[in-house]
Motif scaffolding. Structure first.
Motif, PDB file in Angstrom:
ATOM      1  N   ARG A 152       1.371  -1.255   0.405  1.00  0.00           N
ATOM      2  CA  ARG A 152       0.088   0.272   0.061  1.00  0.00           C
ATOM      3  C   ARG A 152       0.735   1.270   0.013  1.00  0.00           C
ATOM      4  NH1 ARG A 152      -4.605  -0.480   4.086  1.00  0.00           N
ATOM      5  NH2 ARG A 152      -2.768   0.488   5.569  1.00  0.00           N
ATOM      6  N   PRO A 153       1.785   1.216  -1.381  1.00  0.00           N
ATOM      7  CA  PRO A 153       2.713   2.719  -1.180  1.00  0.00           C
ATOM      8  C   PRO A 153       1.582   4.000  -0.711  1.00  0.00           C
ATOM      9  CG  PRO A 153       2.595   1.734  -3.081  1.00  0.00           C
ATOM     10  CD  PRO A 153       1.684   0.945  -1.876  1.00  0.00           C
ATOM     11  N   THR A 154       0.817   4.004  -1.230  1.00  0.00           N
ATOM     12  CA  THR A 154      -0.245   5.437  -1.421  1.00  0.00           C
ATOM     13  C   THR A 154      -0.140   5.710   0.670  1.00  0.00           C
ATOM     14  OG1 THR A 154      -1.300   4.708  -3.428  1.00  0.00           O
ATOM     15  CG2 THR A 154      -2.435   6.745  -1.849  1.00  0.00           C
ATOM     16  N   PHE A 155      -0.363   4.848   0.969  1.00  0.00           N
ATOM     17  CA  PHE A 155      -0.478   4.935   2.608  1.00  0.00           C
ATOM     18  C   PHE A 155       0.530   4.736   3.495  1.00  0.00           C
ATOM     19  CE2 PHE A 155      -4.962   4.390   0.584  1.00  0.00           C
ATOM     20  CZ  PHE A 155      -5.474   5.762   0.909  1.00  0.00           C
ATOM     21  N   ASP A 156       0.978   3.729   3.254  1.00  0.00           N
ATOM     22  CA  ASP A 156       2.209   3.011   4.445  1.00  0.00           C
ATOM     23  C   ASP A 156       3.536   4.054   3.807  1.00  0.00           C
ATOM     24  OD1 ASP A 156      -0.131   2.216   5.617  1.00  0.00           O
ATOM     25  OD2 ASP A 156       0.298   0.640   4.801  1.00  0.00           O
ATOM     26  N   ALA A 157       4.215   3.918   5.338  1.00  0.00           N
ATOM     27  CA  ALA A 157       5.663   4.252   4.165  1.00  0.00           C
ATOM     28  C   ALA A 157       6.662   2.565   3.918  1.00  0.00           C
ATOM     29  CB  ALA A 157       6.700   4.715   5.331  1.00  0.00           C
ATOM     30  N   PRO A 158       7.473   2.769   3.172  1.00  0.00           N
ATOM     31  CA  PRO A 158       8.191   1.499   2.905  1.00  0.00           C
ATOM     32  C   PRO A 158       8.742   0.638   4.261  1.00  0.00           C
ATOM     33  CG  PRO A 158       9.005   3.491   1.627  1.00  0.00           C
ATOM     34  CD  PRO A 158       8.117   4.667   3.212  1.00  0.00           C
ATOM     35  N   GLY A 159       8.894  -0.346   3.712  1.00  0.00           N
ATOM     36  CA  GLY A 159       9.178  -1.320   4.751  1.00  0.00           C
ATOM     37  C   GLY A 159       8.099  -1.521   5.741  1.00  0.00           C
ATOM     38  N   GLY A 160       7.406  -1.762   5.225  1.00  0.00           N
ATOM     39  CA  GLY A 160       6.103  -1.435   6.192  1.00  0.00           C
ATOM     40  C   GLY A 160       5.499  -3.531   5.421  1.00  0.00           C
ATOM     41  N   ALA A 161       5.096  -4.252   6.587  1.00  0.00           N
ATOM     42  CA  ALA A 161       4.394  -5.770   6.419  1.00  0.00           C
ATOM     43  C   ALA A 161       3.818  -5.415   4.885  1.00  0.00           C
ATOM     44  CB  ALA A 161       3.121  -5.812   7.609  1.00  0.00           C
ATOM     45  N   LEU A 162       3.992  -6.871   4.395  1.00  0.00           N
ATOM     46  CA  LEU A 162       2.985  -7.215   2.908  1.00  0.00           C
ATOM     47  C   LEU A 162       1.166  -7.533   3.801  1.00  0.00           C
ATOM     48  CD1 LEU A 162       3.097  -7.907   0.183  1.00  0.00           C
ATOM     49  CD2 LEU A 162       3.125 -10.265   1.359  1.00  0.00           C
ATOM     50  N   LYS A 163       0.601  -7.150   2.306  1.00  0.00           N
ATOM     51  CA  LYS A 163      -0.961  -7.191   3.070  1.00  0.00           C
ATOM     52  C   LYS A 163      -1.844  -7.553   1.933  1.00  0.00           C
ATOM     53  CE  LYS A 163      -1.082  -3.564   6.736  1.00  0.00           C
ATOM     54  NZ  LYS A 163      -0.038  -2.777   6.204  1.00  0.00           N
ATOM     55  N   LEU A 164      -2.352  -8.976   2.080  1.00  0.00           N
ATOM     56  CA  LEU A 164      -3.564  -9.071   1.629  1.00  0.00           C
ATOM     57  C   LEU A 164      -4.860  -8.970   1.350  1.00  0.00           C
ATOM     58  CD1 LEU A 164      -1.175 -11.667   1.525  1.00  0.00           C
ATOM     59  CD2 LEU A 164      -2.845 -13.317   0.971  1.00  0.00           C
ATOM     60  N   GLU A 165      -5.707  -8.525   0.340  1.00  0.00           N
ATOM     61  CA  GLU A 165      -6.433  -7.198   1.036  1.00  0.00           C
ATOM     62  C   GLU A 165      -7.210  -7.595   0.132  1.00  0.00           C
ATOM     63  OE1 GLU A 165      -5.610  -3.427   2.983  1.00  0.00           O
ATOM     64  OE2 GLU A 165      -4.109  -3.538   1.099  1.00  0.00           O
ATOM     65  N   ALA A 166      -9.529  -8.318   0.639  1.00  0.00           N
ATOM     66  CA  ALA A 166      -9.609  -8.691  -0.792  1.00  0.00           C
ATOM     67  C   ALA A 166     -10.946  -7.784  -0.918  1.00  0.00           C
ATOM     68  CB  ALA A 166     -10.120 -10.157  -0.261  1.00  0.00           C
ATOM     69  N   HIS A 167     -11.402  -7.899  -1.814  1.00  0.00           N
ATOM     70  CA  HIS A 167     -12.647  -6.894  -1.863  1.00  0.00           C
ATOM     71  C   HIS A 167     -13.520  -7.943  -2.607  1.00  0.00           C
ATOM     72  CE1 HIS A 167     -15.815  -4.265  -2.585  1.00  0.00           C
ATOM     73  NE2 HIS A 167     -15.685  -3.680  -3.505  1.00  0.00           N
ATOM     74  N   LEU A 168     -14.553  -8.027  -1.613  1.00  0.00           N
ATOM     75  CA  LEU A 168     -15.772  -9.336  -2.113  1.00  0.00           C
ATOM     76  C   LEU A 168     -16.446  -8.715  -3.217  1.00  0.00           C
ATOM     77  CD1 LEU A 168     -14.635 -10.441   0.150  1.00  0.00           C
ATOM     78  CD2 LEU A 168     -16.072 -11.875   0.387  1.00  0.00           C
ATOM     79  N   PHE A 169     -16.919  -8.883  -4.359  1.00  0.00           N
ATOM     80  CA  PHE A 169     -18.175  -8.568  -4.832  1.00  0.00           C
ATOM     81  C   PHE A 169     -19.765  -8.371  -4.816  1.00  0.00           C
ATOM     82  CE2 PHE A 169     -14.878  -8.600  -8.507  1.00  0.00           C
ATOM     83  CZ  PHE A 169     -14.307  -7.380  -8.400  1.00  0.00           C
ATOM     84  N   ASP A 170     -20.320  -7.602  -4.239  1.00  0.00           N
ATOM     85  CA  ASP A 170     -21.958  -7.589  -4.050  1.00  0.00           C
ATOM     86  C   ASP A 170     -22.024  -8.360  -2.342  1.00  0.00           C
ATOM     87  OD1 ASP A 170     -21.855  -7.129  -6.923  1.00  0.00           O
ATOM     88  OD2 ASP A 170     -21.768  -9.356  -7.734  1.00  0.00           O
ATOM     89  N   PHE A 171     -21.056  -8.211  -1.227  1.00  0.00           N
ATOM     90  CA  PHE A 171     -21.018  -8.555  -0.157  1.00  0.00           C
ATOM     91  C   PHE A 171     -21.084  -7.430   0.273  1.00  0.00           C
ATOM     92  CE2 PHE A 171     -19.351  -9.425   3.600  1.00  0.00           C
ATOM     93  CZ  PHE A 171     -20.102 -10.481   3.831  1.00  0.00           C
ATOM     94  N   ASP A 172     -22.502  -7.886   2.270  1.00  0.00           N
ATOM     95  CA  ASP A 172     -21.852  -6.482   2.682  1.00  0.00           C
ATOM     96  C   ASP A 172     -22.443  -7.454   3.860  1.00  0.00           C
ATOM     97  OD1 ASP A 172     -22.913  -4.043   3.785  1.00  0.00           O
ATOM     98  OD2 ASP A 172     -24.430  -4.023   3.522  1.00  0.00           O
ATOM     99  N   GLY A 173     -21.472  -6.888   4.995  1.00  0.00           N
ATOM    100  CA  GLY A 173     -21.372  -7.744   6.047  1.00  0.00           C
ATOM    101  C   GLY A 173     -20.669  -8.302   6.643  1.00  0.00           C
ATOM    102  N   ASP A 174     -20.143  -8.978   7.857  1.00  0.00           N
ATOM    103  CA  ASP A 174     -19.072  -8.372   8.575  1.00  0.00           C
ATOM    104  C   ASP A 174     -18.123 -10.049   8.175  1.00  0.00           C
ATOM    105  OD1 ASP A 174     -17.712  -8.432  10.538  1.00  0.00           O
ATOM    106  OD2 ASP A 174     -18.501  -8.217  12.642  1.00  0.00           O
ATOM    107  N   LEU A 175     -17.240  -9.788   7.742  1.00  0.00           N
ATOM    108  CA  LEU A 175     -16.205 -11.807   8.491  1.00  0.00           C
ATOM    109  C   LEU A 175     -14.980 -11.532   8.849  1.00  0.00           C
ATOM    110  CD1 LEU A 175     -15.800 -11.623   4.274  1.00  0.00           C
ATOM    111  CD2 LEU A 175     -17.012 -12.854   5.567  1.00  0.00           C
ATOM    112  N   TYR A 176     -15.226 -10.614  10.444  1.00  0.00           N
ATOM    113  CA  TYR A 176     -13.903 -10.513  11.273  1.00  0.00           C
ATOM    114  C   TYR A 176     -13.433 -12.523  11.488  1.00  0.00           C
ATOM    115  CZ  TYR A 176     -13.053  -5.773   9.872  1.00  0.00           C
ATOM    116  OH  TYR A 176     -12.717  -4.508   9.693  1.00  0.00           O
ATOM    117  N   GLY A 177     -12.839 -12.227  11.738  1.00  0.00           N
ATOM    118  CA  GLY A 177     -12.298 -14.377  12.540  1.00  0.00           C
ATOM    119  C   GLY A 177     -12.803 -14.389  11.687  1.00  0.00           C
ATOM    120  N   ARG A 178     -13.441 -14.755  10.094  1.00  0.00           N
ATOM    121  CA  ARG A 178     -14.068 -16.121   9.342  1.00  0.00           C
ATOM    122  C   ARG A 178     -12.876 -16.709   8.621  1.00  0.00           C
ATOM    123  NH1 ARG A 178     -19.226 -17.171   8.477  1.00  0.00           N
ATOM    124  NH2 ARG A 178     -18.714 -18.592   8.047  1.00  0.00           N
TER     125      ARG A 178
END
Length: 327
Positions: A258-284
């Motif tokens: 996420r170079p637009t927001f995070d400084a160099p050297g940050g942790a690698l992230k995997l961010e998924a956007h689900l189409f046509d989904f509206d809900g809470d997935l935390y912990g799933r």
């Protein structure tokens, strides 16, 4: 599938309770990371041989990777297919019993002869199927011929020739290289299925939601081989407690820093956007299936530029996945 966990203590001849109960085994042997086309051929031949001769189709594999224990390559600290997923795939091929060797320094000292006489013959193995580059025992001293010799001529040994794709041998190393390039098409062909990463959804900074594209931040459950940084068209399965898919969504995945927001050297992230989904997935638990890489990660000069790009990415991912479904 019946599972038996073995260790170097079995060299004394004391196999775990139940491990001796299966008599007459056709055994595929290997680490099988990725369970790719070459591995599939080894296992399928072992299963076919079992059916022809009235034997039990089984596999013997190792955990962790022997090269990790022996310090022979940092790349082997990551896996294409974690053990539990590997066993599931093998069961789908018709394997009925799995013997998992706990590989440690002590086990690395076991000779090829000890291995056959303490781990193979006592199990009632009548046939083995191995890959063309199979080696075992201390310092890799054993090979297919060693299995025949130390088995006293009572174990049939079949060696499977390499499998090729586009003129090159299929291997776990080649799959890792293609993932590093983001070549999902090649990876899918080499594995015989799309590459999958499973993980738990954890809390992020909720920036995606503020941008109008909420994302599920995935923490991988195992040390998976992570593909090239960038944006992918994916399918996302929301898994039940048993590991079965409750729902499947199409979506887009960003792998990166996420170079637009995070400084160099940050942790690698995997961010998924689900189409046509509206809900809470935390912990799933989610399973991400990678289908196509279509752009590298980059830094944007403004939030508006980023939103415009994300909108374009979502449209591109939908287009790619609709083509896959129709095919």
């Amino acid at each position: 599938m019946e599972r038996y966990d073995l260790s170097v203590t079995n060299v004394t001849g004391t196999l775990p309770e139940g491990a001796r109960k299966i008599n007459g085994i056709s055994l595929a042997i290997g680490f099988f990371d990725g369970v790719h086309l070459g591995h599939l051929e080894v296992v399928r031949q072992a299963v076919a041989l079992a059916r022809q001769q009235g034997l039990v189709p089984a596999v013997m594999t190792f955990d962790p990777h022997p090269r990790v224990v022996l310090g022979q390559g940092s790349q082997f600290h990551t896996v294409l297919t974690p053990l539990e997923d590997k066993l599931k795939l093998l069961a789908e091929l018709g394997v009925e019993a799995a013997y998992i060797i706990h590989f440690d320094r002590d086990f690395s000292e076991v000779t090829a002869e000890q291995f056959v006489k303490s781990f193979i013959s006592p199990l009632g193995v009548k046939a083995t199927v191995v890959g063309f580059d199979f080696a075992f025992g201390h310092r890799g001293e054993g090979n297919a011929e060693s299995l025949r010799v130390y088995g006293g001529g009572e174990i049939e040994v079949r060696v499977v020739s390499p499998v090729y794709y586009e003129g090159h041998k299929v291997s776990s190393t080649r799959i890792r290289d293609r993932l590093a390039e983001g070549d999902c098409n090649a990876v899918t062909h080499l594995l015989g299925r799309p590459y999958e990463i499973k993980g738990i959804v954890v809390h992020g900074d909720a920036r995606g939601r503020l941008l109008g594209f909420p994302t599920a931040n995935l923490l991988p459950e195992q040390p998976y081989v992570i593909p090239r940084s960038g944006v992918y068209a994916i399918y996302i399965d929301v898994l039940s407690a048993s590991g079965a898919s409750e729902n499947r969504y199409s979506g887009v995945l960003n792998v990166g820093y996420r170079p637009t927001f995070d400084a160099p050297g940050g942790a690698l992230k995997l961010e998924a956007h689900l189409f046509d989904f509206d809900g809470d997935l935390y912990g799933r638990e989610l399973a991400l299936t990678l289908h196509s890489f279509f752009r590298s990660e980059k830094k944007f000069e403004s939030i508006d530029q980023l939103i415009e790009q994300i909108t374009s990415d979502a449209a591109e991912a939908r287009k790619i996945l609709s083509t896959i479904v129709k095919s």
